[in-house]
Design a protein around this motif. Structure first.
Motif, short mmCIF file in Angstrom:
data_model
loop_
_atom_site.label_atom_id
_atom_site.label_comp_id
_atom_site.label_asym_id
_atom_site.label_seq_id
_atom_site.Cartn_x
_atom_site.Cartn_y
_atom_site.Cartn_z
N HIS A 157 0.82 -1.23 0.00
CA HIS A 157 0.00 0.00 0.00
C HIS A 157 0.84 1.27 0.00
O HIS A 157 0.33 2.35 -0.26
N GLN A 188 1.22 0.18 -5.97
CA GLN A 188 0.19 1.18 -6.22
C GLN A 188 0.40 1.92 -7.54
O GLN A 188 -0.56 2.38 -8.16
N ARG A 266 -4.03 11.44 8.13
CA ARG A 266 -3.48 10.94 9.38
C ARG A 266 -2.32 11.84 9.73
O ARG A 266 -1.61 12.33 8.84
N LYS A 271 2.89 13.05 5.17
CA LYS A 271 1.76 13.77 4.54
C LYS A 271 2.09 15.23 4.23
O LYS A 271 1.26 15.94 3.66
N THR A 301 -5.84 13.32 12.15
CA THR A 301 -6.06 12.36 13.23
C THR A 301 -4.73 11.86 13.76
O THR A 301 -3.92 11.35 12.97
N ARG A 341 -9.07 15.50 15.26
CA ARG A 341 -10.21 14.63 15.56
C ARG A 341 -10.45 13.65 14.42
O ARG A 341 -10.01 13.88 13.31
N TYR A 343 -13.56 11.97 12.16
CA TYR A 343 -14.97 12.17 11.82
C TYR A 343 -15.50 10.96 11.07
O TYR A 343 -14.73 10.21 10.46
N ASP A 365 3.51 9.28 -1.00
CA ASP A 365 2.32 8.52 -0.60
C ASP A 365 2.12 7.40 -1.61
O ASP A 365 2.29 7.62 -2.81
N GLY A 366 1.78 6.21 -1.10
CA GLY A 366 1.54 5.09 -2.02
C GLY A 366 0.48 5.48 -3.04
O GLY A 366 0.71 5.47 -4.25
N MET A 367 -0.71 5.84 -2.55
CA MET A 367 -1.78 6.30 -3.43
C MET A 367 -2.28 7.65 -2.93
O MET A 367 -2.04 8.68 -3.49
N ASN A 368 -2.99 7.67 -1.85
CA ASN A 368 -3.70 8.77 -1.18
C ASN A 368 -5.17 8.76 -1.59
O ASN A 368 -5.55 9.23 -2.66
N LEU A 369 -5.97 8.22 -0.71
CA LEU A 369 -7.40 8.11 -0.98
C LEU A 369 -8.14 9.41 -0.71
O LEU A 369 -9.25 9.61 -1.22
N GLU A 373 -11.46 10.93 -2.41
CA GLU A 373 -12.66 11.25 -1.62
C GLU A 373 -13.09 12.69 -1.87
O GLU A 373 -14.29 12.97 -1.99
P1 ADQ Z 1 -3.05 6.08 4.72
O1 ADQ Z 1 -1.62 6.51 4.91
O2 ADQ Z 1 -3.87 5.94 5.93
O3 ADQ Z 1 -3.15 4.75 3.86
P2 ADQ Z 1 -4.89 7.54 2.81
O4 ADQ Z 1 -4.92 6.83 1.52
O5 ADQ Z 1 -4.88 9.03 2.66
O6 ADQ Z 1 -3.63 7.22 3.71
O7 ADQ Z 1 -6.15 7.12 3.65
C1 ADQ Z 1 -6.51 7.79 4.81
C2 ADQ Z 1 -7.97 7.48 5.13
O8 ADQ Z 1 -8.22 7.87 6.47
C3 ADQ Z 1 -8.93 8.21 4.22
O9 ADQ Z 1 -9.99 7.35 3.90
C4 ADQ Z 1 -9.41 9.37 5.09
O10 ADQ Z 1 -10.73 9.79 4.84
C5 ADQ Z 1 -9.33 8.76 6.47
N1 ADQ Z 1 -9.10 9.82 7.46
C6 ADQ Z 1 -8.01 10.60 7.60
N2 ADQ Z 1 -8.21 11.50 8.58
C7 ADQ Z 1 -9.44 11.28 9.07
C8 ADQ Z 1 -10.25 11.88 10.09
N3 ADQ Z 1 -9.80 12.90 10.83
N4 ADQ Z 1 -11.47 11.39 10.31
C9 ADQ Z 1 -11.92 10.36 9.57
N5 ADQ Z 1 -11.24 9.77 8.60
C10 ADQ Z 1 -10.02 10.21 8.36
C11 ADQ Z 1 -2.25 3.82 3.25
C12 ADQ Z 1 -1.22 4.43 2.29
C13 ADQ Z 1 -1.91 5.25 1.21
C14 ADQ Z 1 -2.94 4.40 0.49
C15 ADQ Z 1 -3.85 3.67 1.48
C16 ADQ Z 1 -4.74 2.66 0.79
O11 ADQ Z 1 -0.29 5.24 3.01
O12 ADQ Z 1 -0.97 5.78 0.28
O13 ADQ Z 1 -3.73 5.24 -0.35
O14 ADQ Z 1 -3.10 2.97 2.46
O15 ADQ Z 1 -3.98 1.79 0.01
#
Ligand code: ADQ
Length: 469
Positions: A157, A188, A266, A271, A301, A341, A343, A365-369, A373
């Protein structure tokens, strides 16, 4: 259809589609498992005084999960140690933060062996095994040593680092040798794939074809880029839900006509949050007309707070946001709303929709969802603009975003200005193409491409015969 056995470090299946306590990986995996029968196996997140391998089985949101407790020493050496203090920083190009300690290596090997011991009795001959992420690179090797002949796939990931960085890892070749016990390794992005290719061909004298057949250590392995996606339909529906509307309304009321820039991450040094705050400060310094007319809301978070690098970044962000607010805030305006926080996903969707700009600027970042979103939550008639780091895997698919270099404050300041002033027609044009990609390359397409690639490989026995020594 064969059973799918998903194995990842943590198993935190969401309780429902809007469960906010889980990250991008967990949402993606649970969506994948809902359609296949099978099991999701991993660490419970709990520790016990002595490892017993005792499984705890339960059903959660249509998914069977099996978890095991680890020892405190495992948590320190494997999870906080090798995974999050060695591999995570190294794979995100932060060798300055990577700790190379032999006790971590031992903990990593021990936990992978424990995972293999625990999961092997659950396996049936036709099961497809799909292992996830950097915590479990040696798992296939451990399973093979226990006689498991099933097809085993691995998906990374996070980014695969450039060769010269990767070779700073003591015993780097052992880690790659372990990858060759999988049948399929997915990355990714093309960037990660080409970094892996470089290692195989230049470092260990192996071969890799254009179709991703890698040969090294007397073994053959299929590799490919499988960019992960969102459960896009659910996310878009969430943006129209009652909680989303409530949050959008709350945001708009509090903004009093000002434009909102949003960041959601996160709290992690990869990031680029500090660089983002500093670029926004540069933007405020360069654009006095924006003062009191724009707000940056950064939702971050806290995560991995037992690791000191995470405590450091948190302290720095507190300081930088405080300094910028101190310098620019007025009686009824703060330039940065910095919120530690979590959410619900539908609440987040409402916040994304209230924002004129999505600011997604990781240093790696591997991807960044979050980038996906933000797009999925927009109003088609009046979408916001996405500013995206060139170093997120997502940039390969999302060329209609404003692509920036997150290390350049000036580039980012210019992009923020451009995004805030972009005409609606251009925003719509860019958003339609971005949304088309988010829909087409959703989490279902990702799962199907990966599982199909795994299923259509030759039997493992044939592979061994074909292997070049
Ligand atoms: P992450 O490093 O966790 O994932 P990301 O892809 O951005 O990074 O996903 C974070 C998720 O956490 C998103 O769905 C986001 O909405 C949620 N999130 C963040 N802050 C939040 C908050 N305060 N409240 C609620 N939700 C929150 C790892 C890799 C990425 C890769 C993913 C999936 O580092 O590069 O995209 O796995 O493969």
């Amino acid at each position: 259809m064969p059973r799918l056995i998903v194995i990842s470090n943590r198993v935190n299946a969401p309780t429902d589609e809007n469960d906010a306590s889980v990250g991008g990986l967990a949402m993606a995996l649970s969506a994948a498992l809902r359609e296949y029968s099978g099991i999701w196996f991993g660490w419970s997140g709990r520790t016990t005084t002595e490892f017993t391998g005792q499984l705890s089985l339960q059903r959660s949101a249509g998914v069977t999960v099996a978890t095991v407790d680890l020892e405190e020493q495992d948590r320190q050496e494997y999870y906080n140690g090798y995974a999050n203090r060695t591999l995570w920083p190294l794979f995100h190009y932060r060798i300055d933060l990577s700790a190379y300690e032999r006790s971590f290596d031992k903990g990593y090997a021990r936990v992978n062996a424990r995972f293999a011991d625990t999961v092997t009795p659950l396996l049936e001959p036709d099961d497809l095994i799909w292992v996830h992420d950097y915590h479990l690179i040696p798992l296939a090797q451990e399973l093979r040593q226990r006689g498991v002949r099933n097809r085993i796939g691995f998906f990374l990931h996070i980014p695969w680092p450039a060769q010269r960085l990767f070779t700073t890892l003591p015993n780097h070749s052992d880690l790659v040798r372990a990858l060759f016990d999988y049948d399929l390794v997915g990355f990714q992005s093309e960037d990660s794939l080409s970094a892996f290719r470089e290692y195989v061909t230049d470092e260990i004298g192996g071969k890799m074809t254009d179709t991703g057949q890698a040969t090294a250590y007397g073994r053959q392995l299929q590799v490919g880029a499988f960019p992960i996606g969102l459960d896009a339909e659910a996310f878009t529906a969430g943006a129209d839900s009652e909680p989303a509307r409530t949050w959008r309304g709350r945001m708009e009321a509090s903004l009093a006509g000002r434009q909102l820039i949003i960041g959601v991450d996160r709290l992690d040094y990869s990031k680029g949050l500090e660089e983002r705050f500093l670029a926004y400060e540069e933007f405020l310094a360069n654009h006095s007309e924006a003062l009191e007319h724009v707000s940056l809301m950064q939702v971050a978070t806290p995560s991995r707070d037992e690791v000191s690098a995470y405590q450091d970044i948190r302290a720095r962000l507190d300081a930088v946001s405080g300094r910028i607010n101190g310098a620019y805030a007025t009686a009824d305006w703060v330039p940065i709303r910095y919120v530690n926080r979590t959410y619900r996903r539908d609440e987040l969707a409402g916040m994304y929709r209230a924002a004129a700009v999505g600011l997604v600027t990781p240093l790696r970042d591997g991807m960044n969802l979050v980038a996906k979103e933000y797009v999925a939550a927009q109003d088609p008639a009046n979408p916001g603009a996405l500013v995206l780091s060139q170093f997120a895997g997502a940039a390969e698919q999302m060329g209609d975003a404003l692509i920036v270099n997150p290390f350049s404050r000036e580039d980012m300041s210019d992009a923020i200005h451009r995004a805030l002033t972009m005409p609606r027609s251009e925003r719509i044009r860019r958003w339609e193409r971005l949304m088309d990609g988010v829909r087409k390359n959703d989490v279902t397409a990702w799962r199907d491409r990966y599982v199909q690639a795994l299923v259509s490989l030759p039997e493992p026995a044939q592979l061994e015969e074909a292997a070049v020594c």
